[in-house]
Scaffold this active site. Structure first.
Site, PDB file in Angstrom:
ATOM      1  N   LYS A 161     -14.398   3.384 -13.634  1.00 20.29           N
ATOM      2  CA  LYS A 161     -14.659   1.940 -13.541  1.00 20.29           C
ATOM      3  C   LYS A 161     -15.166   1.403 -14.882  1.00 20.29           C
ATOM      4  O   LYS A 161     -14.788   0.306 -15.296  1.00 20.29           O
ATOM      5  CB  LYS A 161     -15.660   1.631 -12.420  1.00 20.29           C
ATOM      6  CG  LYS A 161     -15.110   1.841 -11.017  1.00 20.29           C
ATOM      7  CD  LYS A 161     -13.988   0.868 -10.686  1.00 20.29           C
ATOM      8  CE  LYS A 161     -13.545   0.973  -9.241  1.00 20.29           C
ATOM      9  NZ  LYS A 161     -12.314   0.211  -8.974  1.00 20.29           N
ATOM     10  N   ASP A 200       0.876  -1.174   0.000  1.00 24.14           N
ATOM     11  CA  ASP A 200       0.000   0.000   0.000  1.00 24.14           C
ATOM     12  C   ASP A 200       0.910   1.220   0.000  1.00 24.14           C
ATOM     13  O   ASP A 200       2.128   1.105   0.221  1.00 24.14           O
ATOM     14  CB  ASP A 200      -0.886   0.005   1.263  1.00 24.14           C
ATOM     15  CG  ASP A 200      -2.180   0.804   1.094  1.00 24.14           C
ATOM     16  OD1 ASP A 200      -3.265   0.209   1.032  1.00 24.14           O
ATOM     17  OD2 ASP A 200      -2.090   2.051   1.004  1.00 24.14           O
ATOM     18  N   TYR A 249     -15.872   8.494 -10.594  1.00 24.22           N
ATOM     19  CA  TYR A 249     -15.541   7.121 -10.200  1.00 24.22           C
ATOM     20  C   TYR A 249     -16.160   6.117 -11.162  1.00 24.22           C
ATOM     21  O   TYR A 249     -15.491   5.196 -11.642  1.00 24.22           O
ATOM     22  CB  TYR A 249     -16.082   6.915  -8.782  1.00 24.22           C
ATOM     23  CG  TYR A 249     -15.920   5.545  -8.186  1.00 24.22           C
ATOM     24  CD1 TYR A 249     -14.684   5.052  -7.820  1.00 24.22           C
ATOM     25  CD2 TYR A 249     -17.051   4.751  -7.929  1.00 24.22           C
ATOM     26  CE1 TYR A 249     -14.559   3.804  -7.228  1.00 24.22           C
ATOM     27  CE2 TYR A 249     -16.934   3.511  -7.332  1.00 24.22           C
ATOM     28  CZ  TYR A 249     -15.689   3.041  -6.983  1.00 24.22           C
ATOM     29  OH  TYR A 249     -15.573   1.812  -6.390  1.00 24.22           O
TER      30      TYR A 249
HETATM   31  N1  LIG Z   1     -15.738  -0.763  -0.446  1.00 25.50           N
HETATM   32  C1  LIG Z   1     -16.731  -0.799  -1.296  1.00 25.50           C
HETATM   33  O1  LIG Z   1     -17.905  -0.727  -0.910  1.00 25.50           O
HETATM   34  C2  LIG Z   1     -16.446  -0.966  -2.777  1.00 25.50           C
HETATM   35  C3  LIG Z   1     -17.522  -1.108  -3.655  1.00 25.50           C
HETATM   36  C4  LIG Z   1     -17.269  -1.245  -5.009  1.00 25.50           C
HETATM   37  C5  LIG Z   1     -15.959  -1.305  -5.479  1.00 25.50           C
HETATM   38  N2  LIG Z   1     -14.918  -1.155  -4.615  1.00 25.50           N
HETATM   39  C6  LIG Z   1     -13.563  -1.194  -5.172  1.00 25.50           C
HETATM   40  O2  LIG Z   1     -12.752  -2.105  -4.441  1.00 25.50           O
HETATM   41  C7  LIG Z   1     -11.391  -1.611  -4.395  1.00 25.50           C
HETATM   42  C8  LIG Z   1     -10.940  -1.504  -2.942  1.00 25.50           C
HETATM   43  O3  LIG Z   1     -11.852  -0.666  -2.258  1.00 25.50           O
HETATM   44  P1  LIG Z   1     -11.759  -0.353  -0.699  1.00 25.50           P
HETATM   45  O4  LIG Z   1     -13.125  -0.101  -0.236  1.00 25.50           O
HETATM   46  O5  LIG Z   1     -10.918  -1.342  -0.013  1.00 25.50           O
HETATM   47  O6  LIG Z   1     -10.996   1.054  -0.768  1.00 25.50           O
HETATM   48  P2  LIG Z   1     -10.185   1.806   0.392  1.00 25.50           P
HETATM   49  O7  LIG Z   1     -10.223   3.251   0.065  1.00 25.50           O
HETATM   50  O8  LIG Z   1     -10.661   1.353   1.717  1.00 25.50           O
HETATM   51  O9  LIG Z   1      -8.715   1.221   0.162  1.00 25.50           O
HETATM   52  C9  LIG Z   1      -7.918   1.588  -0.912  1.00 25.50           C
HETATM   53  C10 LIG Z   1      -6.470   1.448  -0.488  1.00 25.50           C
HETATM   54  O10 LIG Z   1      -5.658   1.873  -1.577  1.00 25.50           O
HETATM   55  C11 LIG Z   1      -4.562   2.600  -1.046  1.00 25.50           C
HETATM   56  N3  LIG Z   1      -4.006   3.496  -2.053  1.00 25.50           N
HETATM   57  C12 LIG Z   1      -4.449   4.705  -2.446  1.00 25.50           C
HETATM   58  N4  LIG Z   1      -3.618   5.225  -3.375  1.00 25.50           N
HETATM   59  C13 LIG Z   1      -2.633   4.310  -3.571  1.00 25.50           C
HETATM   60  C14 LIG Z   1      -1.497   4.267  -4.407  1.00 25.50           C
HETATM   61  N5  LIG Z   1      -1.189   5.274  -5.226  1.00 25.50           N
HETATM   62  N6  LIG Z   1      -0.708   3.170  -4.348  1.00 25.50           N
HETATM   63  C15 LIG Z   1      -0.981   2.132  -3.512  1.00 25.50           C
HETATM   64  N7  LIG Z   1      -2.069   2.134  -2.703  1.00 25.50           N
HETATM   65  C16 LIG Z   1      -2.878   3.210  -2.729  1.00 25.50           C
HETATM   66  C17 LIG Z   1      -5.131   3.351   0.130  1.00 25.50           C
HETATM   67  O11 LIG Z   1      -4.111   3.738   1.034  1.00 25.50           O
HETATM   68  C18 LIG Z   1      -6.105   2.317   0.713  1.00 25.50           C
HETATM   69  O12 LIG Z   1      -5.495   1.543   1.707  1.00 25.50           O
HETATM   70  C19 LIG Z   1     -11.401  -0.283  -5.154  1.00 25.50           C
HETATM   71  O13 LIG Z   1     -11.086  -0.511  -6.503  1.00 25.50           O
HETATM   72  C20 LIG Z   1     -12.861   0.130  -5.068  1.00 25.50           C
HETATM   73  O14 LIG Z   1     -13.197   0.969  -6.135  1.00 25.50           O
HETATM   74  C21 LIG Z   1     -15.139  -0.991  -3.274  1.00 25.50           C
END
Ligand SMILES: NC(=O)c1ccc[n+]([C@@H]2O[C@H](COP(=O)([O-])OP(=O)(O)OC[C@H]3O[C@@H](n4cnc5c(N)ncnc54)[C@H](O)[C@@H]3O)[C@@H](O)[C@H]2O)c1
Length: 313
Positions: free
Chosen positions: A147, A35, A143
């Protein structure tokens, strides 16, 4: 023995639980968490970790070579509500990180990719109930645009270059181990924390806003089941519709009241209402069920019980 896996964005809401589950399945040292920042203590102590920027191709390639990584789960992204505030940063992160990983697979440096899409690929002109796998998709958020573009590129890389990329359109995810990271469905996690702490919650969506949601255990199981399925079963190479449950904030409050009778909810919709209004209220996931055997386990009542029991500690 399973070949080494790299999780990028491992400290977020999904990445944290995905890391734990993959480590328990394949062994801690076989799953490299990474991360741009450090995560919670439990995650940091559970196995190898690398600080890694998902937009830096060379840095990812170094980690892939060093650990002889075979599969990458790309979880780093900017989520829906935050992306509306920083459109260009969201576009750059969400797209460049995906190209970096797809190009590593195209160049045969890794052999399999998981990249999550979202119900945000749908827009105001999409049929709202039982939204089919293939339908009108005119996302109206930064967003959602990122996607949907990502889905097109995944399918393109699969068809043109044979890249084994797999994806699901997650609904809003509900979990207790890690707080959500700036999405439109975050209310469905915050509400449990506030119910236990204050006995009340002010919701940023209207009472009757019905959205597709899923308990985290189901989401992690879907992710790993999809990645473990034989390649020929995976017909959809953009991203699979995936359904768990649908409910409104009012229905969620009712399910909490069964455990905390004095719980009180009020409503103060903000900019996130418009995002929620552009999304489906329920999802048809027939393809995921038929092609790789998807079936959700958690409904709203079970989710509420799990959330309250675990947050009480
Ligand atoms: N949580 C949901 O409800 C949900 C729903 C649909 C899709 N998603 C998708 O699932 C994936 C994960 O979502 P999440 O909820 O865990 O998100 P989150 O925001 O909780 O976690 C994302 C992580 O990515 C890290 N990050 C940000 N920029 C970065 C970079 N440049 N390099 C490396 N790491 C970096 C952040 O520090 C964070 O820990 C994403 O693609 C999101 O779009 C999530």
């Amino acid at each position: 023995m399973h070949k080494p896996i790299l999780i990028i964005g491992a400290c977020g809401q999904i990445g944290t639980e995905l890391t734990f589950e993959l480590r328990s399945k394949y062994g801690a040292d076989n799953v490299i968490a990474s991360d741009i920042r450090e995560g919670g203590d439990a995650l940091m102590q559970s196995g190898p970790f690398e600080l890694l920027d998902a937009t830096n191709y060379g840095a990812i390639e170094d980690v892939v070579m060093h650990y002889e990584i075979d599969e990458v789960y790309l979880m780093a992204a900017m989520l829906s509500a935050t992306a509306e505030k920083f459109p260009m940063r969201a576009w750059n992160l969400n797209m460049n990180s995906l190209f970096n990983v797809l190009n590593l697979a195209k160049d045969k440096k890794i052999s399999k990719v998981f990249w999550p899409s979202s119900i945000a690929v749908f827009g105001p002109n999409t049929p709202k109930t039982n939204t089919p796998q293939s339908t009108i998709m005119e996302p109206s958020t930064v967003y959602g645009i990122s996607k949907q573009s990502g889905e097109r590129w995944c399918e393109y890389y699969h068809k043109k270059y044979g890249v084994d990329v797999r994806s699901v359109r997650y609904p809003g995810l509900i979990s207790w181990k890690t707080m959500p990271g700036g999405g439109t469905t975050d209310y469905a996690v915050e509400i449990y924390h506030e119910a236990l702490k204050k006995g009340s919650y002010e919701c940023f969506l209207k009472s009757d806003t019905e959205l597709p949601m899923m308990y985290m255990d189901d989401a992690i199981r879907a992710t790993i089941d999809l990645m473990e399925s034989p390649s020929e079963q995976i017909k959809v190479r953009s991203s699979y519709n995936l359904a768990g449950m649908n409910f409104t904030p009012e229905q969620m409050a009712e399910s909490i009241k069964k455990h905390i009778p004095a719980f009180d909810i009020s409503y103060a919709p903000d900019f996130r209402q418009e995002i929620a209004d552009s999304w489906p209220s329920s999802i048809d996931d027939t393809e995921a069920r038929n092609e790789w055997g998807w079936e959700p386990k958690f409904n709203l009542e079970q989710t509420t019980k799990e959330m309250l029991d675990n947050l009480k500690g």
